[in-house]
Motif scaffolding. Sequence first.
Motif, short mmCIF file in Angstrom:
data_model
loop_
_atom_site.label_atom_id
_atom_site.label_comp_id
_atom_site.label_asym_id
_atom_site.label_seq_id
_atom_site.Cartn_x
_atom_site.Cartn_y
_atom_site.Cartn_z
N LYS A 122 -12.35 3.54 -7.35
CA LYS A 122 -12.16 2.20 -6.77
C LYS A 122 -12.13 2.31 -5.25
N GLU A 152 -12.81 0.46 -2.85
CA GLU A 152 -12.33 -0.69 -2.08
C GLU A 152 -10.80 -0.77 -2.06
N TYR A 153 -10.15 -0.07 -2.99
CA TYR A 153 -8.69 -0.10 -3.08
C TYR A 153 -8.03 1.27 -2.96
N ASP A 193 -4.04 0.63 -2.67
CA ASP A 193 -3.65 -0.78 -2.56
C ASP A 193 -3.13 -1.18 -3.94
N LYS A 249 0.85 -1.18 0.00
CA LYS A 249 0.00 0.00 0.00
C LYS A 249 0.89 1.23 0.00
N LYS A 287 -1.49 -3.53 -5.37
CA LYS A 287 -1.54 -4.86 -5.99
C LYS A 287 -2.84 -5.08 -6.77
N HIS A 288 -3.83 -4.23 -6.56
CA HIS A 288 -5.13 -4.39 -7.22
C HIS A 288 -5.42 -3.31 -8.26
N LEU A 289 -4.45 -2.46 -8.56
CA LEU A 289 -4.70 -1.32 -9.44
C LEU A 289 -3.79 -1.34 -10.65
#
Length: 111
Positions: free
Chosen positions: A60, A62-63, A80, A43, A82-84
Amino acid sequence: MNAETFTTLAQSFNETIEQPHFEKTSFRVNKKIFATLDVEKLKVGLKLSPIDQSVFCDFKPEYIFPATDAWGKQGWTIFDIKHLQDEMIQDALTLSYCNVAPKKLAELYKI
């Protein structure tokens, strides 16, 4: 995105210095932090304007979300990574750098 890629991107801005910041790594320009990286959680914290913070968080939630307490009200935003998508993180990182850097440096990177 992984921590190594983020670090490379952050270090690519003029006059960036990498330093420890509590349990994180900070990236600074002119002694001011424009990004922090938590390697374990993948993060990052970025300093955005209120408008940019709102746009990214709405995209987004949630991220991407405001940091807790007063930090979030000052524009600090958690990503975050790792999710983007890499391009989104790079755009946000550029905005963060430009918000903190001296005007002369920021003008080199304005999106």
